[in-house]
Design an enzyme around this catalytic site. Structure first.
Site, mmCIF file in Angstrom:
data_model
loop_
_atom_site.group_PDB
_atom_site.id
_atom_site.type_symbol
_atom_site.label_atom_id
_atom_site.label_comp_id
_atom_site.label_asym_id
_atom_site.label_seq_id
_atom_site.Cartn_x
_atom_site.Cartn_y
_atom_site.Cartn_z
ATOM 1 N N LYS A 99 0.842 -1.227 0.033
ATOM 2 C CA LYS A 99 0.015 0.064 -0.101
ATOM 3 C C LYS A 99 0.929 1.037 -0.041
ATOM 4 O O LYS A 99 0.517 2.369 -0.553
ATOM 5 C CB LYS A 99 -0.834 0.050 1.163
ATOM 6 C CG LYS A 99 -1.881 -1.223 1.190
ATOM 7 C CD LYS A 99 -3.241 -0.889 2.119
ATOM 8 C CE LYS A 99 -3.919 -2.029 1.810
ATOM 9 N NZ LYS A 99 -5.172 -2.040 2.988
ATOM 10 N N GLU A 183 -3.162 7.071 8.088
ATOM 11 C CA GLU A 183 -3.792 7.710 7.174
ATOM 12 C C GLU A 183 -4.899 8.616 8.138
ATOM 13 O O GLU A 183 -5.011 8.012 9.268
ATOM 14 C CB GLU A 183 -4.832 6.854 6.343
ATOM 15 C CG GLU A 183 -4.198 6.369 4.907
ATOM 16 C CD GLU A 183 -5.118 5.550 4.222
ATOM 17 O OE1 GLU A 183 -6.512 5.526 4.600
ATOM 18 O OE2 GLU A 183 -4.494 4.892 3.395
ATOM 19 N N HIS A 218 -15.271 -6.429 6.624
ATOM 20 C CA HIS A 218 -14.643 -6.397 5.348
ATOM 21 C C HIS A 218 -14.805 -7.226 4.221
ATOM 22 O O HIS A 218 -14.074 -7.377 3.193
ATOM 23 C CB HIS A 218 -12.977 -6.393 5.651
ATOM 24 C CG HIS A 218 -12.510 -5.140 6.792
ATOM 25 N ND1 HIS A 218 -12.746 -3.849 6.689
ATOM 26 C CD2 HIS A 218 -12.187 -5.395 7.961
ATOM 27 C CE1 HIS A 218 -12.358 -3.355 7.851
ATOM 28 N NE2 HIS A 218 -12.162 -4.491 8.729
ATOM 29 N N ARG A 274 -7.147 -8.091 -10.419
ATOM 30 C CA ARG A 274 -7.773 -9.239 -10.827
ATOM 31 C C ARG A 274 -9.141 -8.986 -11.110
ATOM 32 O O ARG A 274 -9.836 -7.759 -10.858
ATOM 33 C CB ARG A 274 -7.748 -10.185 -9.635
ATOM 34 C CG ARG A 274 -8.594 -9.682 -8.303
ATOM 35 C CD ARG A 274 -8.975 -10.470 -7.368
ATOM 36 N NE ARG A 274 -9.711 -10.194 -6.393
ATOM 37 C CZ ARG A 274 -9.605 -9.201 -5.271
ATOM 38 N NH1 ARG A 274 -8.442 -8.872 -5.234
ATOM 39 N NH2 ARG A 274 -10.795 -9.046 -4.592
HETATM 40 C C1 MV4 Z 1 -10.251 3.558 6.126
HETATM 41 C C2 MV4 Z 1 -11.556 4.014 6.710
HETATM 42 C C3 MV4 Z 1 -11.568 5.229 7.062
HETATM 43 N N1 MV4 Z 1 -10.592 6.174 6.727
HETATM 44 N N2 MV4 Z 1 -9.497 4.467 5.676
HETATM 45 C C4 MV4 Z 1 -10.123 -0.172 4.637
HETATM 46 C C5 MV4 Z 1 -10.122 -1.433 4.058
HETATM 47 C C6 MV4 Z 1 -11.779 -1.532 4.209
HETATM 48 N N3 MV4 Z 1 -12.077 -3.262 4.036
HETATM 49 C C7 MV4 Z 1 -11.888 -1.100 5.246
HETATM 50 N N4 MV4 Z 1 -11.186 0.093 5.516
HETATM 51 C C8 MV4 Z 1 -11.328 1.310 6.098
HETATM 52 N N5 MV4 Z 1 -10.353 2.150 5.581
HETATM 53 C C9 MV4 Z 1 -9.594 5.696 6.098
HETATM 54 N N6 MV4 Z 1 -8.651 6.424 5.523
HETATM 55 C C10 MV4 Z 1 -12.466 3.032 6.863
HETATM 56 C C11 MV4 Z 1 -12.560 1.579 6.941
HETATM 57 C C12 MV4 Z 1 -13.383 0.925 7.267
HETATM 58 C C13 MV4 Z 1 -13.151 0.094 8.660
HETATM 59 C C14 MV4 Z 1 -12.021 0.387 9.340
HETATM 60 C C15 MV4 Z 1 -11.591 -0.254 10.372
HETATM 61 C C16 MV4 Z 1 -12.610 -0.989 10.972
HETATM 62 C C17 MV4 Z 1 -13.777 -1.383 10.511
HETATM 63 C C18 MV4 Z 1 -13.926 -0.734 9.146
HETATM 64 C C19 MV4 Z 1 -15.081 -0.820 8.590
HETATM 65 C C20 MV4 Z 1 -15.373 -0.264 7.235
HETATM 66 C C21 MV4 Z 1 -14.474 0.584 6.464
#
Ligand code: MV4
Length: 480
Positions: A99, A183, A218, A274
């Site tokens: 990343k 981030e 996720h 992919r």
């Molecule tokens: C984030 C975010 C908020 N701000 N990045 C990245 C992978 C994806 N599956 C979830 N991700 C996230 N990235 C930034 N800069 C919110 C998520 C996010 C999340 C993060 C931590 C725990 C649960 C989550 C559920 C949905 C989205």
């Protein structure tokens, strides 16, 4: 394999012991056994797969969605053995595999990235300064990561050091690499992605957008195309940025550029190198056969479409049907499918790997089918999906169909007011219980009667139909 059949190309499937009765192994013109159920000894064993290709004189390998699809060693092994890898060059997989290099490359290409750093955190004091600069909340992410593993939201400087230590240790054991970067944590993020197609002559186009915000831990569960927030202007803007992202890494084949959209702004998140599980919704709204394009691109042909030949018609929604119990923490529910009838009718596409009598093995993920509904607009697509799920009969294993029914009737979902926290915020699991109580009332009494006797099962499945035709009278909206 369907695309190959249309193109007059014969196919070879590889299968493990666990998949000897799987539909894909029967559909292929030839099937090669490659080992025991654990994927490390079959689907992840590069040598066995290359050997299977050589023995059957296969000219090319399509890696599918998982396993070795984003593995540079596999892409290189194909190349070294004179077999065409139906996917991007290993170098493009490499850039997006970290990343941090992805963020660096995208920033250089003028692609907006989430505010944060483009390097790993080396020393904790430095991390505190960086986080202060970005402003809390921030999110820690493993550079090698994917699927949310090792991510940590941090709300204040006091929490930062313990969170960093914890992220590092999770990343180390999950990926063998404890590099963490920082981030800004975005509020109300929507996951919006663009489908890319690129040929070997540097022609690169986008094939419109998908909204994938309905996810749990996720794992995407419902996707739609277009995104409810998309306008023609925004599509042109995000789409051309997605094309630039792909061009910046010399991308070839089908790929997806993922963005996070938060309160009117959007940022590059990652690129999936992919074809993805949710690609059928794009096929439904654009008419482009993405798998066929991939094969033709790999064969050296030019893209079959220019950007201005891509247009979208109507709306498509996909529900991923998993054999799992949504009332028991979505625990996988492998086992024998005693009765199976998939939906059909106007606007419905079902991509499935199962049939009556099939035993879902416990070894791989629990996806058994994808139901895709197409309509002239979002409301018609939703109505068709609800109708399709109503028709869907799966007896013998628990499925998440009740989960999908609960989401589809939710007011916020129906307004398109969704983000990645939707399932938690709307407490969908509570409404799953309500839907399930009604559904299982019929199902339970049927299931309990399901003995070993196949005649009995046939009789019961007929009863399901009878029961359903009675309950259908309760619908509002008059009677015909
Ligand atoms: C984030 C975010 C908020 N701000 N990045 C990245 C992978 C994806 N599956 C979830 N991700 C996230 N990235 C930034 N800069 C919110 C998520 C996010 C999340 C993060 C931590 C725990 C649960 C989550 C559920 C949905 C989205």
């Amino acid at each position: 394999m369907r695309a190959c059949r249309e193109l007059g190309i014969s196919t070879v499937a590889v299968y493990s012991e666990a998949d000897k009765n799987a539909l894909f192994a029967k559909y292929a013109d030839e099937a090669v056994f490659i080992g025991p159920p654990p994927s490390s000894q079959s689907y992840l064993n590069i040598d066995k797969i290359i050997k299977a290709a050589q023995e059957t004189k296969a000219e090319a390998i399509h890696p599918g969605y998982g396993f070795l699809a984003e593995n540079t060693l596999f892409a290189k092994a194909c190349e070294d053995n004179g077999i065409v890898f139906i996917g991007p060059p290993a170098s493009a997989i490499d850039v997006m595999g970290s990343k941090i290099t992805a963020r660096q490359t995208m920033k250089k290409a003028g692609v907006p990235i989430v505010p944060g750093i483009e390097a790993g955190v080396s020393d904790p004091d430095e991390a505190v300064d960086i986080a202060d600069n970005i402003g809390y909340p921030i999110i820690l992410k493993p550079a090698a990561g994917g699927g949310g593993i090792g991510m940590k939201i941090v709300n204040s400087s006091e929490e930062l050091l313990p969170s960093l230590t914890s992220s590092q240790s999770v990343a180390r054991s999950a990926f063998g690499d404890d590099t963490i970067y920082i981030e800004k944590y975005l509020p109300e993020p929507r996951h919006i992605e663009f489908q890319i197609l690129a040929d070997k002559k540097c022609n690169t186009i986008h094939v419109s957008d998908r909204e994938c915000s309905i996810q749990r831990r996720h794992q995407k569960l419902i996707e739609e195309s277009p995104s409810p927030i998309m306008t023609e202007d925004l599509r042109e803007k995000m789409g051309s940025i997605a094309v630039n992202a792909a061009k910046a890494i010399g991308y070839v084949s089908a790929g997806t550029v993922e963005f996070m959209y938060s309160r009117g702004d959007f940022y590059f998140l990652e690129m999936n190198t992919r074809l993805q599980v949710e690609h059928p919704i794009t096929e439904m709204v654009t008419g482009v056969d993405l798998a066929k394009e991939q094969i033709l691109i790999a064969a050296g042909e030019n893209l079959g479409y220019s950007q201005n030949e891509i247009s979208i018609r109507g709306w498509a929604i996909e529900c991923r049907i998993n054999a799992e119990d949504p009332l028991n923490d979505f625990t996988p529910a492998p086992g024998k499918i005693r009765r199976y009838r998939s939906p059909g009718g106007p606007g419905i596409r079902v991509d499935s790997g199962v049939y009556t009598g099939y035993v879902i093995p416990p070894y791989y993920d629990s996806l058994i089918s994808k139901v895709v509904a197409h309509g002239r607009n979002r409301n018609e697509a939703i109505a068709r999906m609800e109708r399709a799920l109503y028709e869907y009969i799966v007896v013998g294993v628990r499925t998440n169909i009740v989960f999908h029914k609960a989401v589809l009737r939710n007011d916020r979902f129906r307004r398109g007011d969704i983000n990645t926290h939707f399932i938690r915020e709307e407490n969908i699991l509570e409404s799953v219980k309500e839907v399930a109580e009604k559904d299982y009332e019929k199902g339970e009494s049927l299931a309990s009667a399901l003995g070993a006797d196949t005649r009995k099962i046939a009789a019961i499945s007929a009863a399901v139909g009878t029961y359903m035709s009675q309950t259908s009278q309760q619908k509002a909206g008059g009677k015909v």
